[in-house]
Design a protein around this motif. Structure first.
Motif, PDB file in Angstrom:
ATOM      1  N   HIS A   1     -44.456 -14.009 -59.531  1.00 23.66           N
ATOM      2  CA  HIS A   1     -45.768 -14.679 -59.461  1.00 23.66           C
ATOM      3  C   HIS A   1     -46.165 -14.802 -58.000  1.00 23.66           C
ATOM      4  O   HIS A   1     -45.334 -14.735 -57.105  1.00 23.66           O
ATOM      5  CB  HIS A   1     -45.721 -16.057 -60.129  1.00 23.66           C
TER       6      HIS A   1
ATOM      7  N   GLU B   1     -44.814 -20.408 -48.859  1.00 27.58           N
ATOM      8  CA  GLU B   1     -43.554 -20.890 -49.435  1.00 27.58           C
ATOM      9  C   GLU B   1     -42.394 -20.510 -48.523  1.00 27.58           C
ATOM     10  O   GLU B   1     -42.390 -19.403 -47.951  1.00 27.58           O
ATOM     11  CB  GLU B   1     -43.351 -20.299 -50.827  1.00 27.58           C
TER      12      GLU B   1
ATOM     13  N   ARG C   1     -33.067 -20.610 -65.410  1.00 27.16           N
ATOM     14  CA  ARG C   1     -32.851 -21.365 -64.167  1.00 27.16           C
ATOM     15  C   ARG C   1     -33.082 -22.851 -64.416  1.00 27.16           C
ATOM     16  O   ARG C   1     -33.817 -23.213 -65.332  1.00 27.16           O
ATOM     17  CB  ARG C   1     -33.714 -20.841 -63.012  1.00 27.16           C
TER      18      ARG C   1
ATOM     19  N   HIS D   1     -49.046 -17.111 -55.338  1.00 23.10           N
ATOM     20  CA  HIS D   1     -49.984 -18.225 -55.158  1.00 23.10           C
ATOM     21  C   HIS D   1     -50.525 -18.074 -53.740  1.00 23.10           C
ATOM     22  O   HIS D   1     -50.211 -18.872 -52.854  1.00 23.10           O
ATOM     23  CB  HIS D   1     -49.332 -19.599 -55.389  1.00 23.10           C
TER      24      HIS D   1
ATOM     25  N   ASN E   1     -37.302 -24.848 -52.317  1.00 19.64           N
ATOM     26  CA  ASN E   1     -38.607 -24.317 -51.947  1.00 19.64           C
ATOM     27  C   ASN E   1     -39.450 -25.383 -51.268  1.00 19.64           C
ATOM     28  O   ASN E   1     -39.541 -26.515 -51.772  1.00 19.64           O
ATOM     29  CB  ASN E   1     -39.377 -23.861 -53.190  1.00 19.64           C
TER      30      ASN E   1
ATOM     31  N   ARG F   1     -35.905 -23.728 -67.362  1.00 16.80           N
ATOM     32  CA  ARG F   1     -36.914 -22.691 -67.571  1.00 16.80           C
ATOM     33  C   ARG F   1     -36.249 -21.375 -67.965  1.00 16.80           C
ATOM     34  O   ARG F   1     -35.108 -21.104 -67.551  1.00 16.80           O
ATOM     35  CB  ARG F   1     -37.729 -22.446 -66.286  1.00 16.80           C
TER      36      ARG F   1
ATOM     37  N   SER G   1     -37.745 -17.227 -59.985  1.00 19.71           N
ATOM     38  CA  SER G   1     -39.039 -16.898 -59.383  1.00 19.71           C
ATOM     39  C   SER G   1     -39.514 -15.584 -60.010  1.00 19.71           C
ATOM     40  O   SER G   1     -40.065 -14.696 -59.354  1.00 19.71           O
ATOM     41  CB  SER G   1     -38.946 -16.765 -57.846  1.00 19.71           C
TER      42      SER G   1
HETATM   43  O1  LIG Z   1     -39.222 -21.184 -61.890  1.00 17.92           O
HETATM   44  C1  LIG Z   1     -38.608 -20.648 -60.961  1.00 17.92           C
HETATM   45  O2  LIG Z   1     -37.936 -19.611 -61.126  1.00 17.92           O
HETATM   46  C2  LIG Z   1     -38.700 -21.238 -59.555  1.00 17.92           C
HETATM   47  C3  LIG Z   1     -39.981 -20.769 -58.909  1.00 17.92           C
HETATM   48  O3  LIG Z   1     -41.101 -21.313 -59.580  1.00 17.92           O
HETATM   49  C4  LIG Z   1     -40.036 -21.184 -57.427  1.00 17.92           C
HETATM   50  O4  LIG Z   1     -39.935 -22.594 -57.325  1.00 17.92           O
HETATM   51  C5  LIG Z   1     -41.325 -20.675 -56.861  1.00 17.92           C
HETATM   52  O5  LIG Z   1     -41.460 -19.491 -56.654  1.00 17.92           O
HETATM   53  C6  LIG Z   1     -42.451 -21.611 -56.659  1.00 17.92           C
HETATM   54  O6  LIG Z   1     -43.610 -20.860 -56.322  1.00 17.92           O
END
Ligand SMILES: O=C(O)C[C@@H](O)[C@H](O)C(=O)CO
Length: 271
Positions: A175, A190, A141, A177, A247, A134, A171
């Motif tokens: 973001h 998380e 990462r 959730h 995670n 990603r 991360s």
């Molecule tokens: O993509 C990433 O940088 C990892 C994150 O998505 C991490 O797994 C996370 O914050 C999941 O909510």
């Protein structure tokens, strides 16, 4: 209550060292809990779950796991998380007992989520992990999915491990959730279990909400745990060090739909 849990090292059984133990009794977490154990070669650990499901991740070394009359021998694919080889895990359903015996010195993460819904014991071999690369620029990462939401093998638990190399962020863009608003966003707590290479390294992690009623920036060290009961949770990795984290996520619905902080979402769209 701090969101940061520094590593401990308490021998709880002969050859079994408790590194982390974060749960509802010592944190704000309701849907998730974690233990991290370091086992000497030939040491054994066993547990009966009660109303919890568990994901046993062989972070390092080789072990034998038994659960519900099943026996998984010689599981574990790496000597260090930084081998970046997807490892093996075992899912154990609610109410069952399990045992772990170390064939070599080993490090084990046990993720928990409360449930009374039964799912079968299952070996999750590393070679089924969905691998993702990603990000771009300094936001790159490597993601190794262990128990993602498209594998219907658990009631609540989601497990993923993330590698962020020197000088990168993950991360990120931030973001959250933490709103039960499907299909747009799911509510997932998380837990981050962090490791660094070299071990003396640190990363910065910020956990904050839109209204900044929660806004904590932490210096996180090797084998520390950070809990994210709510809010955005970006991680920054200093030059010279590599970061690993695993995670654990869980909430009312086992699906990962997140909401990017709008003021930072442009990071994703850079060419
Ligand atoms: O993509 C990433 O940088 C990892 C994150 O998505 C991490 O797994 C996370 O914050 C999941 O909510």
């Amino acid at each position: 209550m701090s969101l940061l849990y520094q590593k401990q090292n308490q021998e709880i059984r002969p050859g079994v060292h408790l590194i982390q133990d974060v749960n509802a009794s010592n944190s704000a977490m309701k849907y998730t809990a974690v233990k991290v154990l370091a086992l000497d070669a030939n040491a054994s650990y066993d547990e009966t779950l009660g109303d919890f499901e568990a994901g046993i991740v062989v972070l390092a070394g080789k072990v034998t796991v038994t659960a519900d009359q099943q026996r998984f021998e010689g599981i574990g694919q790496r000597q260090s998380v930084f081998d970046k080889i997807p490892t093996d895990s075992v899912y154990v359903g609610t109410g069952l007992s399990f045992g772990i015996t170390a064939q070599t010195a080993a490090k084990i993460l046990i993720a928990y989520s409360p449930t009374t819904t039964s799912f079968p014991v299952r070996l999750l071999k590393g070679d089924i992990h969905q691998i993702e690369h990603r990000g771009k620029y300094q936001n790159k990462r490597l993601v190794q999915n262990i128990l993602p939401d498209d594998l219907p093998f658990a009631d609540k638990l989601l497990l993923v491990e993330v590698y962020t190399d020197s000088g990168n962020w993950s991360s990120y863009p931030p973001h959250r959730h933490d709103h039960d608003n499907l299909p747009t966003e799911s509510l997932l707590e998380e837990i981050y279990y962090h490791e660094m290479q070299p071990k003396q390294g640190f990363v910065f992690q910020r956990v904050y909400t839109d209204d900044h009623s929660l806004d904590e920036t932490m210096t996180v060290q090797n084998q520390d745990v950070v809990i994210v009961p709510k809010g955005y949770h970006p991680v920054g990795v200093p030059d010279g060090y590599d970061s690993y984290y695993l995670n654990i996520m869980a909430g009312p619905t086992r699906v990962w739909h997140f909401h990017n902080a709008p003021e930072h979402a442009w990071i994703i769209d850079r060419k």
